[in-house]
Design a protein around this motif. Structure first.
Motif, PDB file in Angstrom:
ATOM      1  N   ALA A 140      50.607  39.625  32.398  1.00  0.00           N
ATOM      2  CA  ALA A 140      51.475  38.593  32.946  1.00  0.00           C
ATOM      3  C   ALA A 140      52.842  38.490  32.268  1.00  0.00           C
ATOM      4  O   ALA A 140      53.802  39.069  32.731  1.00  0.00           O
ATOM      5  CB  ALA A 140      50.762  37.260  32.963  1.00  0.00           C
ATOM      6  N   VAL A 146      43.929  35.773  37.838  1.00  0.00           N
ATOM      7  CA  VAL A 146      44.061  35.143  36.514  1.00  0.00           C
ATOM      8  C   VAL A 146      43.154  33.912  36.430  1.00  0.00           C
ATOM      9  O   VAL A 146      42.425  33.717  35.446  1.00  0.00           O
ATOM     10  CB  VAL A 146      45.535  34.773  36.226  1.00  0.00           C
ATOM     11  N   VAL A 179      47.613  37.840  42.189  1.00  0.00           N
ATOM     12  CA  VAL A 179      47.647  37.842  40.720  1.00  0.00           C
ATOM     13  C   VAL A 179      47.222  36.487  40.169  1.00  0.00           C
ATOM     14  O   VAL A 179      46.390  36.402  39.259  1.00  0.00           O
ATOM     15  CB  VAL A 179      49.056  38.236  40.216  1.00  0.00           C
ATOM     16  N   ALA A 199      48.291  41.111  36.301  1.00  0.00           N
ATOM     17  CA  ALA A 199      47.347  40.029  36.006  1.00  0.00           C
ATOM     18  C   ALA A 199      46.913  40.064  34.549  1.00  0.00           C
ATOM     19  O   ALA A 199      46.673  39.028  33.938  1.00  0.00           O
ATOM     20  CB  ALA A 199      46.123  40.135  36.917  1.00  0.00           C
ATOM     21  N   ARG A 226      37.895  41.466  38.582  1.00  0.00           N
ATOM     22  CA  ARG A 226      38.011  40.347  37.633  1.00  0.00           C
ATOM     23  C   ARG A 226      37.428  40.726  36.277  1.00  0.00           C
ATOM     24  O   ARG A 226      38.002  40.422  35.231  1.00  0.00           O
ATOM     25  CB  ARG A 226      37.265  39.131  38.186  1.00  0.00           C
TER      26      ARG A 226
END
Length: 197
Positions: free
Chosen positions: A108, A159, A155, A105, A95
């Protein structure tokens, strides 16, 4: 001063690596040529000795970013289970490191369609291998459908976790942990499919 072919190749590689990382960190519109060349330790004009245009650089850098995969099938991590890959993908480390992580991610909407399809295929193969034994000749439609479901959840979860990490870190961690548990449970419950179907 003339640059050797080896140095020119190294400079080009440095530009591509910097662009692939910066695009994932800031998006395609958030990075300029000056940012990329500065990060690569080169001058602004140096970029155009290696790429015909900024668009050409974007295309190659995005292709380079898609070399990253949750499901490497090249034997680099042969003993890593699907569950371990899910835990790694939905982790605070992933992350917090968009520049070296999943391009889907990170990019996008900007991501190339071919890269997304390639990752679906690679992940479907990983699912098929884990349930039918490595080397299954064809991918059942159910493995492709399950790969789409799992990747979309991965994904989307990453996000959401990135979007909430700064303002709501506990929620962000909860998103990661909840989806890890649910996806691993989903895959553990899926019926094993032999090579014959």
């Amino acid at each position: 001063m003339k640059v050797s072919k080896a140095q020119a190749a190294e400079n080009r590689q440095g530009i591509l690596d910097a662009a692939a990382r910066l695009y994932r960190e800031r998006g395609l519109t958030g990075v300029g040529v000056a940012d990329i060349t500065r990060d690569a330790g080169l001058t602004h004009g140096g970029l155009y000795r290696h790429f015909a245009s900024k668009d050409a650089l974007v295309q190659e850098a995005c292709a380079r970013a898609f070399d990253w995969s949750i499901a490497p099938l090249d034997g680099a991590t042969p003993n890593t289970t699907v569950g371990e890959r899910i835990q790694s993908y939905l982790s605070p480390q992933h992350r917090d490191s968009p520049g070296t992580g999943c391009p889907v991610a990170a990019l996008a909407v900007d991501a190339g369609r071919a890269g997304i399809e390639r990752n679906i295929g690679r992940f479907a193969q990983l699912l098929a291998d884990s349930s039918a034994g490595v080397g299954s000749a064809s991918l059942p439609a159910q493995d492709r459908a399950r790969a789409m479901q799992v990747l979309a959840t991965l994904v989307g979860g990453l996000v959401l976790a990135r979007a909430t990490a700064a303002a709501r870190p506990a929620l962000s961690d909860d998103i990661l942990a909840t989806l890890q548990a649910q996806l691993i449970g989903l895959l553990d419950e899926a019926p094993c499919q032999g090579p014959e179907g």
